[in-house]
Design a protein around this motif. Structure first.
Motif, PDB file in Angstrom:
ATOM      1  N   LEU A 182       0.826  -1.285  -0.188  1.00 40.90           N
ATOM      2  CA  LEU A 182      -0.210  -0.026  -0.435  1.00 40.90           C
ATOM      3  C   LEU A 182       0.679   1.102   0.225  1.00 40.90           C
ATOM      4  O   LEU A 182       1.727   1.115   1.088  1.00 40.90           O
ATOM      5  N   CYS A 183       1.178   1.571  -1.091  1.00 36.11           N
ATOM      6  CA  CYS A 183       1.759   3.613  -0.890  1.00 36.11           C
ATOM      7  C   CYS A 183       2.161   3.769  -2.654  1.00 36.11           C
ATOM      8  O   CYS A 183       0.807   3.457  -3.818  1.00 36.11           O
ATOM      9  N   ARG A 184       2.166   4.908  -3.066  1.00 28.47           N
ATOM     10  CA  ARG A 184       1.738   5.704  -3.531  1.00 28.47           C
ATOM     11  C   ARG A 184       2.992   5.454  -5.107  1.00 28.47           C
ATOM     12  O   ARG A 184       3.945   4.442  -5.150  1.00 28.47           O
ATOM     13  N   SER A 230      -3.940  -6.371 -12.085  1.00 33.04           N
ATOM     14  CA  SER A 230      -3.468  -6.285 -12.398  1.00 33.04           C
ATOM     15  C   SER A 230      -3.169  -4.588 -11.628  1.00 33.04           C
ATOM     16  O   SER A 230      -4.375  -3.859 -10.912  1.00 33.04           O
ATOM     17  N   ILE A 231      -2.509  -3.687 -12.214  1.00 28.80           N
ATOM     18  CA  ILE A 231      -1.952  -2.069 -11.383  1.00 28.80           C
ATOM     19  C   ILE A 231      -2.812  -1.589 -11.255  1.00 28.80           C
ATOM     20  O   ILE A 231      -3.063  -0.409 -11.195  1.00 28.80           O
ATOM     21  N   GLY A 232      -3.404  -1.135 -12.775  1.00 28.79           N
ATOM     22  CA  GLY A 232      -4.988  -0.476 -13.308  1.00 28.79           C
ATOM     23  C   GLY A 232      -5.760  -0.607 -12.389  1.00 28.79           C
ATOM     24  O   GLY A 232      -6.322   0.796 -12.022  1.00 28.79           O
ATOM     25  N   GLN A 233      -5.814  -2.209 -11.733  1.00 27.18           N
ATOM     26  CA  GLN A 233      -7.429  -2.307 -10.773  1.00 27.18           C
ATOM     27  C   GLN A 233      -6.911  -2.331  -9.339  1.00 27.18           C
ATOM     28  O   GLN A 233      -7.765  -1.471  -8.591  1.00 27.18           O
ATOM     29  N   ALA A 234      -5.522  -1.854  -9.212  1.00 27.62           N
ATOM     30  CA  ALA A 234      -5.352  -1.419  -7.874  1.00 27.62           C
ATOM     31  C   ALA A 234      -4.779   0.045  -7.329  1.00 27.62           C
ATOM     32  O   ALA A 234      -4.849   0.009  -6.537  1.00 27.62           O
ATOM     33  N   LEU A 235      -5.031   0.528  -8.303  1.00 29.56           N
ATOM     34  CA  LEU A 235      -4.891   2.296  -8.259  1.00 29.56           C
ATOM     35  C   LEU A 235      -5.976   2.365  -7.799  1.00 29.56           C
ATOM     36  O   LEU A 235      -6.738   2.716  -8.445  1.00 29.56           O
ATOM     37  N   ASN A 236      -5.826   3.527  -6.493  1.00 32.48           N
ATOM     38  CA  ASN A 236      -6.801   4.320  -6.631  1.00 32.48           C
ATOM     39  C   ASN A 236      -6.362   6.263  -7.054  1.00 32.48           C
ATOM     40  O   ASN A 236      -5.593   6.290  -6.148  1.00 32.48           O
ATOM     41  N   ARG A 237      -7.119   6.213  -8.047  1.00 32.34           N
ATOM     42  CA  ARG A 237      -6.698   7.704  -8.866  1.00 32.34           C
ATOM     43  C   ARG A 237      -7.322   9.066  -8.159  1.00 32.34           C
ATOM     44  O   ARG A 237      -6.611  10.187  -8.234  1.00 32.34           O
ATOM     45  N   THR A 238      -8.147   8.933  -6.547  1.00 28.82           N
ATOM     46  CA  THR A 238      -8.359  10.173  -6.596  1.00 28.82           C
ATOM     47  C   THR A 238      -6.676   9.878  -5.046  1.00 28.82           C
ATOM     48  O   THR A 238      -7.000  11.022  -5.152  1.00 28.82           O
ATOM     49  N   THR A 239      -6.235   9.338  -5.209  1.00 24.37           N
ATOM     50  CA  THR A 239      -4.698   9.221  -4.333  1.00 24.37           C
ATOM     51  C   THR A 239      -3.907   9.261  -4.515  1.00 24.37           C
ATOM     52  O   THR A 239      -2.730   8.677  -4.148  1.00 24.37           O
ATOM     53  N   ASN A 240      -3.703   8.301  -5.340  1.00 21.46           N
ATOM     54  CA  ASN A 240      -2.863   8.136  -6.006  1.00 21.46           C
ATOM     55  C   ASN A 240      -2.069   7.175  -5.561  1.00 21.46           C
ATOM     56  O   ASN A 240      -0.356   6.808  -5.774  1.00 21.46           O
ATOM     57  N   GLU A 241      -2.362   5.672  -4.558  1.00 24.38           N
ATOM     58  CA  GLU A 241      -2.804   4.647  -4.160  1.00 24.38           C
ATOM     59  C   GLU A 241      -2.824   3.571  -4.677  1.00 24.38           C
ATOM     60  O   GLU A 241      -3.432   3.581  -5.554  1.00 24.38           O
TER      61      GLU A 241
END
Length: 277
Positions: free
Chosen positions: A78-80, A240-251
Motif C-alpha cells: 500500500l503505497c504511492r 493488475s496495477i490499473g485495478q489496484a490504483l486509487n486514482r483519487t489518492t494515487n495509491e
C-alpha cells in the motif's frame, strides 16, 4: 544514492526443511484434505500354531483417518506510485510472501489461531516425562536431553515411521550444546536417531497444549508424524496495477496470496524442557 538491497534467501532449518510438498492436480485440496495413514496401526505378534487351544488373532476394526484444513498467507503493498514501476511493485509484494511465508505458516501451524487444523498447541497432545505420559497440568520442565529422549521414545513406540520434532528456534542452541544433533549443519537438522527437527521462527510463540506461554527459561517441543504441506501458486490480487490504483489518492493497494494446507500423520506429543544454560 538509492541502491538495491542485499540478496535475501528464506531461512533454513524451519518447517519447510522437514515437510513433504505433494503436488495436487485437483484444486479441491484448497477446501481441506483427509487421508488414511499407513503407519499408525501397530503390527501384532502371536505364538506358534502348536499351542492348544489356538490363540485368536486380534483384528483392528476400521481405518484411521486424518484431516487438515486450509488457510491463506499473504503479503501486501500500500503505497504511492511515484518513482516506482509496475514491475517493482509486483516484485516487492511477491518477495513479501516468499520471505515471510515460512514464518507465517509455522505460526499458524503451531497456534491454530486461524481455526486451521491440525495444530501443535492442541489440548489433545500427549504430554510426556521420562517415565511416560503425565497429566496435562503436571510436571516440571525436563532437561533438554531427558525431554528429547522422552519425545524420541514416544515417537518410536507409537508410530511405524520416522516422525518430526518441532522446536522454537531459541531451544536449538541448547540442544546443540547438549550434542543432540548428528552430522554436519545441513538441513534438516536431525537427532542421533535420524528424526528431523523443524526449528521454526514462527514457533517463537512457544505455547503449550493448554495455549499458555511456556514459563521463562523453558520451551515446548512437539512430536508429530510426517508433515505434508500443500500450497498453491502465488497469485496477485487485483491482478493488475490499473485495478489496484486509487486514482483519487494515487495509491496502489495490492496483495500477493498463497493458499496452504498443513497436516501430519496421526500422533501428537509434547514435552517441556529447560533452556537455561
Amino acid at each position: 544514492m538509492y541502491v538495491s538491497p542485499p540478496t535475501v534467501e528464506p531461512y533454513g532449518y524451519g518447517l519447510f526443511s522437514v515437510a513433504q510438498f505433494p503436488v495436487e492436480t485437483d484444486r479441491h485440496w484448497r477446501c481441506g484434505v483427509e487421508w488414511e495413514p499407513y503407519a499408525c496401526d501397530p503390527a501384532r505378534t502371536i505364538a506358534d500354531d502348536c499351542h492348544l487351544p489356538p490363540v485368536e488373532k486380534v483384528l483392528d476394526d476400521g481405518v484411521p483417518l486424518v484431516s487438515a484444513s486450509a488457510f491463506t498467507v499473504y503479503g501486501s503493498y500500500l503505497c504511492r506510485t511515484v518513482g516506482r514501476t509496475e514491475q517493482q511493485i509486483l516484485d516487492r509484494v511477491r518477495q513479501a510472501v516468499r520471505l515471510g511465508e515460512q514464518r507465517a505458516v509455522e505460526h499458524a501451524f503451531w497456534t491454530g489461531e486461524l481455526g486451521n487444523t491440525p495444530r501443535l498447541a492442541d489440548p489433545g497432545a500427549v504430554i510426556l516425562n521420562p517415565g511416560g505420559v503425565i497429566p496435562a497440568d503436571a510436571g516440571d520442565a525436563l532437561s533438554p536431553v531427558a525431554g528429547l529422549a522422552a519425545l524420541e521414545s514416544y515417537l518410536r513406540e507409537s508410530y511405524g515411521g520416522t516422525g518430526v520434532i518441532h522446536a522454537p528456534a531459541g531451544a536449538v542452541p541448547v540442544l546443540a550444546q547438549a550434542q543432540q544433533f548428528c552430522g554436519t549443519c545441513t538441513a534438516p537438522l536431525r537427532t542421533w536417531l535420524g528424526t528431523p527437527v523443524a526449528a521454526g521462527g514462527g514457533y517463537v510463540v512457544n505455547t503449550g497444549p493448554d495455549g499458555n506461554p511456556a514459563p521463562a527459561g523453558t520451551a515446548w517441543l512437539y512430536g508429530t508424524g510426517p508433515v505434508a504441506i500443500r500450497r498453491g501458486e502465488v497469485f496477485i490480487n487485483p491482478d493488475s496495477i490499473g485495478q489496484a490504483l486509487n486514482r483519487t489518492t494515487n495509491e496502489v493497494a495490492i496483495l500477493a496470496e498463497r493458499e496452504y494446507v498443513v497436516g501430519f500423520d496421526c500422533l501428537l506429543a509434547a514435552v517441556l524442557i529447560s533452556i537455561n544454560c
